[in-house]
Design a protein around this motif. Structure first.
Motif, PDB file in Angstrom:
ATOM      1  N   CYS A  40       1.422  -0.689  30.540  1.00 42.48           N
ATOM      2  CA  CYS A  40       2.214  -1.627  31.334  1.00 42.48           C
ATOM      3  C   CYS A  40       2.019  -1.282  32.809  1.00 42.48           C
ATOM      4  N   LEU A  41       1.662  -2.277  33.611  1.00 44.40           N
ATOM      5  CA  LEU A  41       1.464  -2.042  35.037  1.00 44.40           C
ATOM      6  C   LEU A  41       2.780  -1.934  35.790  1.00 44.40           C
ATOM      7  N   VAL A  42       3.864  -2.390  35.184  1.00 42.95           N
ATOM      8  CA  VAL A  42       5.177  -2.349  35.836  1.00 42.95           C
ATOM      9  C   VAL A  42       5.820  -0.970  35.698  1.00 42.95           C
ATOM     10  N   CYS A  43       5.826  -0.403  34.468  1.00 40.30           N
ATOM     11  CA  CYS A  43       6.525   0.863  34.246  1.00 40.30           C
ATOM     12  C   CYS A  43       5.642   1.981  33.696  1.00 40.30           C
ATOM     13  N   GLY A  44       4.419   1.674  33.280  1.00 43.21           N
ATOM     14  CA  GLY A  44       3.509   2.682  32.779  1.00 43.21           C
ATOM     15  C   GLY A  44       3.552   2.935  31.285  1.00 43.21           C
ATOM     16  N   GLN A  45       4.462   2.298  30.552  1.00 42.54           N
ATOM     17  CA  GLN A  45       4.568   2.488  29.107  1.00 42.54           C
ATOM     18  C   GLN A  45       3.242   2.164  28.431  1.00 42.54           C
ATOM     19  N   VAL A  46       2.758   3.064  27.590  1.00 43.66           N
ATOM     20  CA  VAL A  46       1.511   2.844  26.860  1.00 43.66           C
ATOM     21  C   VAL A  46       1.853   2.373  25.450  1.00 43.66           C
ATOM     22  N   GLY A  47       1.147   1.332  25.012  1.00 39.29           N
ATOM     23  CA  GLY A  47       1.352   0.794  23.670  1.00 39.29           C
ATOM     24  C   GLY A  47       0.045   0.333  23.072  1.00 39.29           C
ATOM     25  N   CYS A  48       0.071   0.086  21.787  1.00 35.58           N
ATOM     26  CA  CYS A  48      -1.124  -0.366  21.091  1.00 35.58           C
ATOM     27  C   CYS A  48      -1.333  -1.871  21.285  1.00 35.58           C
ATOM     28  N   CYS A  49      -2.576  -2.293  21.097  1.00 36.78           N
ATOM     29  CA  CYS A  49      -2.992  -3.671  21.368  1.00 36.78           C
ATOM     30  C   CYS A  49      -2.566  -4.645  20.268  1.00 36.78           C
ATOM     31  N   ASP A  50      -2.864  -5.911  20.497  1.00 35.84           N
ATOM     32  CA  ASP A  50      -2.533  -6.957  19.530  1.00 35.84           C
ATOM     33  C   ASP A  50      -3.343  -6.840  18.237  1.00 35.84           C
ATOM     34  N   ARG A  51      -4.486  -6.170  18.252  1.00 37.87           N
ATOM     35  CA  ARG A  51      -5.270  -5.961  17.030  1.00 37.87           C
ATOM     36  C   ARG A  51      -4.680  -4.847  16.174  1.00 37.87           C
ATOM     37  N   SER A  52      -3.815  -4.031  16.768  1.00 37.30           N
ATOM     38  CA  SER A  52      -3.125  -2.979  16.018  1.00 37.30           C
ATOM     39  C   SER A  52      -1.976  -3.621  15.255  1.00 37.30           C
ATOM     40  N   LYS A  53      -1.643  -3.093  14.087  1.00 36.86           N
ATOM     41  CA  LYS A  53      -0.628  -3.762  13.275  1.00 36.86           C
ATOM     42  C   LYS A  53       0.762  -3.750  13.909  1.00 36.86           C
ATOM     43  N   ASN A  54       1.065  -2.769  14.762  1.00 39.83           N
ATOM     44  CA  ASN A  54       2.401  -2.684  15.356  1.00 39.83           C
ATOM     45  C   ASN A  54       2.538  -3.417  16.688  1.00 39.83           C
ATOM     46  N   GLN A  55       1.453  -3.687  17.362  1.00 35.72           N
ATOM     47  CA  GLN A  55       1.432  -4.441  18.619  1.00 35.72           C
ATOM     48  C   GLN A  55       2.501  -3.954  19.604  1.00 35.72           C
ATOM     49  N   HIS A  56       2.540  -2.658  19.866  1.00 30.24           N
ATOM     50  CA  HIS A  56       3.591  -2.109  20.722  1.00 30.24           C
ATOM     51  C   HIS A  56       3.512  -2.559  22.180  1.00 30.24           C
ATOM     52  N   ALA A  57       2.323  -2.850  22.698  1.00 27.64           N
ATOM     53  CA  ALA A  57       2.231  -3.358  24.074  1.00 27.64           C
ATOM     54  C   ALA A  57       2.906  -4.728  24.178  1.00 27.64           C
ATOM     55  N   ARG A  58       2.623  -5.606  23.218  1.00 31.68           N
ATOM     56  CA  ARG A  58       3.257  -6.937  23.219  1.00 31.68           C
ATOM     57  C   ARG A  58       4.763  -6.823  23.001  1.00 31.68           C
ATOM     58  N   ARG A  59       5.173  -5.961  22.105  1.00 30.91           N
ATOM     59  CA  ARG A  59       6.617  -5.782  21.850  1.00 30.91           C
ATOM     60  C   ARG A  59       7.336  -5.259  23.091  1.00 30.91           C
ATOM     61  N   HIS A  60       6.638  -4.407  23.852  1.00 31.44           N
ATOM     62  CA  HIS A  60       7.216  -3.910  25.108  1.00 31.44           C
ATOM     63  C   HIS A  60       7.444  -5.078  26.064  1.00 31.44           C
ATOM     64  N   TRP A  61       6.455  -5.968  26.182  1.00 32.47           N
ATOM     65  CA  TRP A  61       6.612  -7.148  27.041  1.00 32.47           C
ATOM     66  C   TRP A  61       7.786  -8.011  26.569  1.00 32.47           C
ATOM     67  N   GLU A  62       7.858  -8.248  25.274  1.00 34.08           N
ATOM     68  CA  GLU A  62       8.942  -9.082  24.737  1.00 34.08           C
ATOM     69  C   GLU A  62      10.317  -8.464  24.986  1.00 34.08           C
ATOM     70  N   ALA A  63      10.415  -7.146  24.959  1.00 34.25           N
ATOM     71  CA  ALA A  63      11.697  -6.458  25.149  1.00 34.25           C
ATOM     72  C   ALA A  63      12.076  -6.299  26.620  1.00 34.25           C
ATOM     73  N   THR A  64      11.075  -6.222  27.505  1.00 34.05           N
ATOM     74  CA  THR A  64      11.369  -5.889  28.906  1.00 34.05           C
ATOM     75  C   THR A  64      11.001  -6.978  29.902  1.00 34.05           C
ATOM     76  N   SER A  65      10.193  -7.942  29.504  1.00 38.05           N
ATOM     77  CA  SER A  65       9.626  -8.964  30.388  1.00 38.05           C
ATOM     78  C   SER A  65       8.618  -8.383  31.379  1.00 38.05           C
ATOM     79  N   HIS A  66       8.089  -7.189  31.115  1.00 35.87           N
ATOM     80  CA  HIS A  66       7.010  -6.617  31.927  1.00 35.87           C
ATOM     81  C   HIS A  66       5.711  -7.252  31.448  1.00 35.87           C
ATOM     82  N   GLU A  67       5.247  -8.261  32.167  1.00 35.57           N
ATOM     83  CA  GLU A  67       4.177  -9.120  31.678  1.00 35.57           C
ATOM     84  C   GLU A  67       2.753  -8.636  31.919  1.00 35.57           C
ATOM     85  N   LEU A  68       2.562  -7.583  32.688  1.00 28.69           N
ATOM     86  CA  LEU A  68       1.216  -7.157  33.075  1.00 28.69           C
ATOM     87  C   LEU A  68       0.789  -5.870  32.386  1.00 28.69           C
ATOM     88  N   ILE A  69      -0.412  -5.901  31.797  1.00 31.04           N
ATOM     89  CA  ILE A  69      -0.950  -4.703  31.152  1.00 31.04           C
ATOM     90  C   ILE A  69      -2.370  -4.453  31.634  1.00 31.04           C
TER      91      ILE A  69
END
Length: 88
Positions: A40-69
């Motif tokens: 995440c470019l806003v807070c630095g949180q690292v997450g897995c991509c949309d091809r990963s089964k958990n999609q943690h980067a996308r879930r981070h965006w959905e939870a925080t509205s931090h839209e840039l990765i």
């Protein structure tokens, strides 16, 4: 290659440093694996991509509205805006 940007990136005052290197902390916590990493470019949180089964980067965006990765893969430097669906 055309470089594109968006109003969200243009409004970003500073780029956060990734909070971890080489791992998706949430996947590690639950004992799972990932395909690729994004930061995440806003807070630095690292997450897995949309091809990963958990999609943690996308879930981070959905939870925080931090839209840039940004890709955390070696040799890649692209950035992405979830809202505008713009790769730059």
């Amino acid at each position: 290659m055309v470089t594109r940007t968006c109003e969200h990136f243009d409004a970003l005052e500073s780029i956060a440093q990734p909070t971890s290197k080489g791992v998706c902390p949430t996947c590690v916590e639950i004992g799972d694996t990932w395909v690729h990493l994004r930061a995440c470019l806003v807070c630095g949180q690292v997450g897995c991509c949309d091809r990963s089964k958990n999609q943690h980067a996308r879930r981070h965006w959905e939870a925080t509205s931090h839209e840039l990765i940004q890709s955390q893969e070696p040799g890649e430097s692209w950035r992405y805006c979830f809202i505008d669906e713009v790769l730059f």
